[in-house]
Each structure stands twice: as C-alpha cells, then as structure tokens.
Motif scaffolding. Sequence first.
Motif, PDB file in Angstrom:
ATOM      1  N   VAL A   1       0.634  -1.194  -0.085  1.00  0.00           N
ATOM      2  CA  VAL A   1      -0.297  -0.009  -0.245  1.00  0.00           C
ATOM      3  C   VAL A   1       0.819   1.460  -0.380  1.00  0.00           C
ATOM      4  O   VAL A   1       0.582   2.163  -1.167  1.00  0.00           O
ATOM      5  N   ALA A   2       1.847   1.506   0.816  1.00  0.00           N
ATOM      6  CA  ALA A   2       2.839   2.214   0.749  1.00  0.00           C
ATOM      7  C   ALA A   2       3.890   2.695  -0.135  1.00  0.00           C
ATOM      8  O   ALA A   2       3.673   3.522  -1.096  1.00  0.00           O
ATOM      9  N   GLU A   3       4.185   1.272  -1.055  1.00  0.00           N
ATOM     10  CA  GLU A   3       4.633   1.469  -2.233  1.00  0.00           C
ATOM     11  C   GLU A   3       3.904   2.021  -3.540  1.00  0.00           C
ATOM     12  O   GLU A   3       3.626   2.452  -4.557  1.00  0.00           O
ATOM     13  N   MET A   4       2.481   1.410  -3.714  1.00  0.00           N
ATOM     14  CA  MET A   4       1.773   2.108  -4.883  1.00  0.00           C
ATOM     15  C   MET A   4       1.391   3.417  -4.784  1.00  0.00           C
ATOM     16  O   MET A   4       1.449   4.322  -5.350  1.00  0.00           O
ATOM     17  N   ARG A   5       1.546   4.179  -3.209  1.00  0.00           N
ATOM     18  CA  ARG A   5       0.727   5.572  -2.741  1.00  0.00           C
ATOM     19  C   ARG A   5       2.022   5.841  -4.069  1.00  0.00           C
ATOM     20  O   ARG A   5       2.012   7.626  -4.625  1.00  0.00           O
ATOM     21  N   MET A   6       3.386   6.018  -3.080  1.00  0.00           N
ATOM     22  CA  MET A   6       4.493   7.020  -4.133  1.00  0.00           C
ATOM     23  C   MET A   6       4.354   6.661  -5.249  1.00  0.00           C
ATOM     24  O   MET A   6       4.279   7.609  -6.639  1.00  0.00           O
ATOM     25  N   LEU A   7       4.043   5.564  -5.464  1.00  0.00           N
ATOM     26  CA  LEU A   7       4.175   4.693  -7.245  1.00  0.00           C
ATOM     27  C   LEU A   7       3.282   5.580  -7.657  1.00  0.00           C
ATOM     28  O   LEU A   7       3.513   6.025  -9.329  1.00  0.00           O
ATOM     29  N   ARG A   8       2.492   5.856  -7.454  1.00  0.00           N
ATOM     30  CA  ARG A   8       1.436   6.728  -8.048  1.00  0.00           C
ATOM     31  C   ARG A   8       0.260   8.055  -7.989  1.00  0.00           C
ATOM     32  O   ARG A   8       0.333   9.197  -9.247  1.00  0.00           O
TER      33      ARG A   8
ATOM     34  N   ASP B   1      -0.770  -2.045 -13.919  1.00  0.00           N
ATOM     35  CA  ASP B   1      -0.309  -1.095 -14.722  1.00  0.00           C
ATOM     36  C   ASP B   1       0.469   0.662 -14.565  1.00  0.00           C
ATOM     37  O   ASP B   1       1.511   0.544 -15.439  1.00  0.00           O
ATOM     38  N   ILE B   2       0.467   0.486 -13.739  1.00  0.00           N
ATOM     39  CA  ILE B   2       0.972   1.895 -12.799  1.00  0.00           C
ATOM     40  C   ILE B   2       2.565   1.036 -13.016  1.00  0.00           C
ATOM     41  O   ILE B   2       3.835   2.099 -13.381  1.00  0.00           O
ATOM     42  N   ARG B   3       2.502   0.019 -12.249  1.00  0.00           N
ATOM     43  CA  ARG B   3       4.055  -1.259 -12.035  1.00  0.00           C
ATOM     44  C   ARG B   3       4.917  -0.522 -13.676  1.00  0.00           C
ATOM     45  O   ARG B   3       5.899  -0.331 -13.533  1.00  0.00           O
ATOM     46  N   ALA B   4       3.888  -0.962 -14.689  1.00  0.00           N
ATOM     47  CA  ALA B   4       4.232  -1.263 -16.088  1.00  0.00           C
ATOM     48  C   ALA B   4       5.057  -0.066 -16.467  1.00  0.00           C
ATOM     49  O   ALA B   4       5.580   0.179 -17.166  1.00  0.00           O
ATOM     50  N   ARG B   5       4.355   1.071 -15.731  1.00  0.00           N
ATOM     51  CA  ARG B   5       4.675   2.790 -16.640  1.00  0.00           C
ATOM     52  C   ARG B   5       6.343   2.888 -15.930  1.00  0.00           C
ATOM     53  O   ARG B   5       6.649   2.961 -16.554  1.00  0.00           O
ATOM     54  N   VAL B   6       6.021   2.855 -14.496  1.00  0.00           N
ATOM     55  CA  VAL B   6       7.390   2.778 -13.799  1.00  0.00           C
ATOM     56  C   VAL B   6       8.731   1.999 -13.712  1.00  0.00           C
ATOM     57  O   VAL B   6       9.763   2.121 -14.007  1.00  0.00           O
ATOM     58  N   GLY B   7       7.992   0.089 -14.411  1.00  0.00           N
ATOM     59  CA  GLY B   7       8.771  -0.137 -14.361  1.00  0.00           C
ATOM     60  C   GLY B   7       9.769  -1.108 -12.731  1.00  0.00           C
ATOM     61  O   GLY B   7      11.014  -0.854 -13.104  1.00  0.00           O
ATOM     62  N   VAL B   8       8.605  -1.038 -11.725  1.00  0.00           N
ATOM     63  CA  VAL B   8       8.673  -1.225 -11.038  1.00  0.00           C
ATOM     64  C   VAL B   8       8.428  -2.600 -10.719  1.00  0.00           C
ATOM     65  O   VAL B   8       7.017  -2.829 -10.958  1.00  0.00           O
ATOM     66  N   ALA B   9       8.891  -3.790  -9.780  1.00  0.00           N
ATOM     67  CA  ALA B   9       8.503  -4.815  -9.683  1.00  0.00           C
ATOM     68  C   ALA B   9       7.562  -5.085  -8.617  1.00  0.00           C
ATOM     69  O   ALA B   9       8.209  -4.487  -8.096  1.00  0.00           O
ATOM     70  N   PRO B  10       6.860  -6.049  -8.104  1.00  0.00           N
ATOM     71  CA  PRO B  10       6.143  -6.080  -6.811  1.00  0.00           C
ATOM     72  C   PRO B  10       6.946  -6.295  -5.716  1.00  0.00           C
ATOM     73  O   PRO B  10       7.896  -7.107  -5.826  1.00  0.00           O
ATOM     74  N   MET B  11       6.552  -5.364  -4.863  1.00  0.00           N
ATOM     75  CA  MET B  11       7.056  -6.158  -3.282  1.00  0.00           C
ATOM     76  C   MET B  11       7.322  -7.134  -3.230  1.00  0.00           C
ATOM     77  O   MET B  11       8.385  -7.337  -2.626  1.00  0.00           O
ATOM     78  N   GLU B  12       6.384  -7.786  -3.162  1.00  0.00           N
ATOM     79  CA  GLU B  12       6.573  -8.979  -2.012  1.00  0.00           C
ATOM     80  C   GLU B  12       7.250 -10.190  -3.417  1.00  0.00           C
ATOM     81  O   GLU B  12       8.284 -10.849  -2.572  1.00  0.00           O
ATOM     82  N   ASP B  13       7.523  -9.517  -5.162  1.00  0.00           N
ATOM     83  CA  ASP B  13       9.088 -10.958  -5.570  1.00  0.00           C
ATOM     84  C   ASP B  13       9.957  -9.908  -4.880  1.00  0.00           C
ATOM     85  O   ASP B  13      10.827 -11.255  -5.065  1.00  0.00           O
ATOM     86  N   LYS B  14      10.505  -9.262  -4.421  1.00  0.00           N
ATOM     87  CA  LYS B  14      11.339  -7.941  -4.191  1.00  0.00           C
ATOM     88  C   LYS B  14      12.039  -9.387  -2.922  1.00  0.00           C
ATOM     89  O   LYS B  14      12.833  -9.364  -2.400  1.00  0.00           O
ATOM     90  N   MET B  15      11.013  -8.931  -2.252  1.00  0.00           N
ATOM     91  CA  MET B  15      11.247 -10.148  -0.551  1.00  0.00           C
ATOM     92  C   MET B  15      11.662 -11.805  -1.139  1.00  0.00           C
ATOM     93  O   MET B  15      12.680 -11.628  -0.106  1.00  0.00           O
ATOM     94  N   ARG B  16      10.986 -12.148  -1.786  1.00  0.00           N
ATOM     95  CA  ARG B  16      11.197 -13.825  -1.783  1.00  0.00           C
ATOM     96  C   ARG B  16      12.999 -13.329  -2.571  1.00  0.00           C
ATOM     97  O   ARG B  16      13.078 -14.567  -1.792  1.00  0.00           O
ATOM     98  N   GLU B  17      13.335 -12.916  -3.154  1.00  0.00           N
ATOM     99  CA  GLU B  17      14.250 -12.767  -3.598  1.00  0.00           C
ATOM    100  C   GLU B  17      15.249 -11.889  -3.099  1.00  0.00           C
ATOM    101  O   GLU B  17      16.529 -12.920  -3.186  1.00  0.00           O
ATOM    102  N   LEU B  18      15.289 -10.992  -2.177  1.00  0.00           N
ATOM    103  CA  LEU B  18      16.350 -10.976  -1.019  1.00  0.00           C
ATOM    104  C   LEU B  18      15.793 -12.696   0.001  1.00  0.00           C
ATOM    105  O   LEU B  18      17.309 -12.331   0.564  1.00  0.00           O
ATOM    106  N   ARG B  19      14.930 -12.741   0.314  1.00  0.00           N
ATOM    107  CA  ARG B  19      14.630 -14.430   1.356  1.00  0.00           C
ATOM    108  C   ARG B  19      16.135 -15.589   0.691  1.00  0.00           C
ATOM    109  O   ARG B  19      16.452 -15.930   1.723  1.00  0.00           O
TER     110      ARG B  19
END
Length: 165
Positions: free
Chosen positions: A108-115, A130-148
């Motif tokens: 929620v916090a990230e989407m507020r920033m991206l919007r 659509d907003i993530r695609a425009r900015v080119g940012v992957a979902p937060m849970e994917d990045k957390m999974r990648e770090l773990r």
Amino acid sequence: MDTLTHHIQGEVPWGMLFADDIVLIDETRGGVDERLEVWRQTLEIYEDVTHRIGAGWMKWRLTSGILCDKKVLRGLKGKFYRAVVRPTILYRPEYWPVKLAHIQKMKVAEMRMLRCMCGHTRLDKIRNEDIRARVGVAPMEDKMRELRLRWFRHVQRRSLDAPVR
C-alpha cells in the motif's frame, strides 16, 4: 539471539539458549505463559515494518523534487525509486517472519508512492499493474522473496560445521 532473548533470560535453570532453541522453565504454568508471551511480542515485526515504511517515506520526501517532477521521464523516476527509496524500505527483511498483513502494508505504501510519481490518484482508477509497468517497478513481495532466497543461498553455502548453518 542474546539480544532477542534478554527480556526472558533468567538464571541458568530457568531459561537456557541453545543453537536454535530456547527452553523456558518456570515454577508455574502461568509463569511459562508470561515468558512465552514476552518472547512472542519480541518476535513481532509490526514495529519493524512500520519503521521501514516510515524511513522509505522520509527518503521519498527528500527526493520528491525529482520523483514528482513532470519533466522527468517515468523510466528515470523508476530507476531512481529502485535505487534510493526501495532499498530503504527493504533494508534487512531477509530474516523477518513475514505475514501477509506486513506485505500488504508495504504494498500500500509503495503504490501510494508510485501513483504520486505518475501523477495519478486512486480516483483515476488505474490498475496497480499498469502503474508498475509504466514506472518499471516489480511488486514488493517479489523483491522480498528474492532477498530471502539470496540469504537462504548464502546460508546454504556455508560449511556443515558452521554454527549459523
């Protein structure tokens, strides 16, 4: 481990630490329940998640001149966001026992920033993907999974006699 358990540590027979286990002993069941409740509260990460989101908003405010400027290209804003704001939010989540509520709060916090970066509000009814695609940012849970998983691979490469493994 000592830092996490300093609230519940007592004399040797009443609380013992092993490599990956904790033994809680008390004279009554109520005493053990109290110690267990303190341990459970110690493991709660709501405060950590809230703190990381707050730190991300502080970085956001420091860089909002660039991130909210309409003259700057969205792709460049996305790169800047990925390099400055997101690492602040995702600092050391490898060992967090993450729940869906934590991930949702961070999303929620990230989407507020991206919007805001795109100049949209929720009333514009533009999908998050659509907003993530425009900015080119992957979902937060994917990045957390990648770090773990990166941390897991690091621990897995350790020798069999290493205490961390």
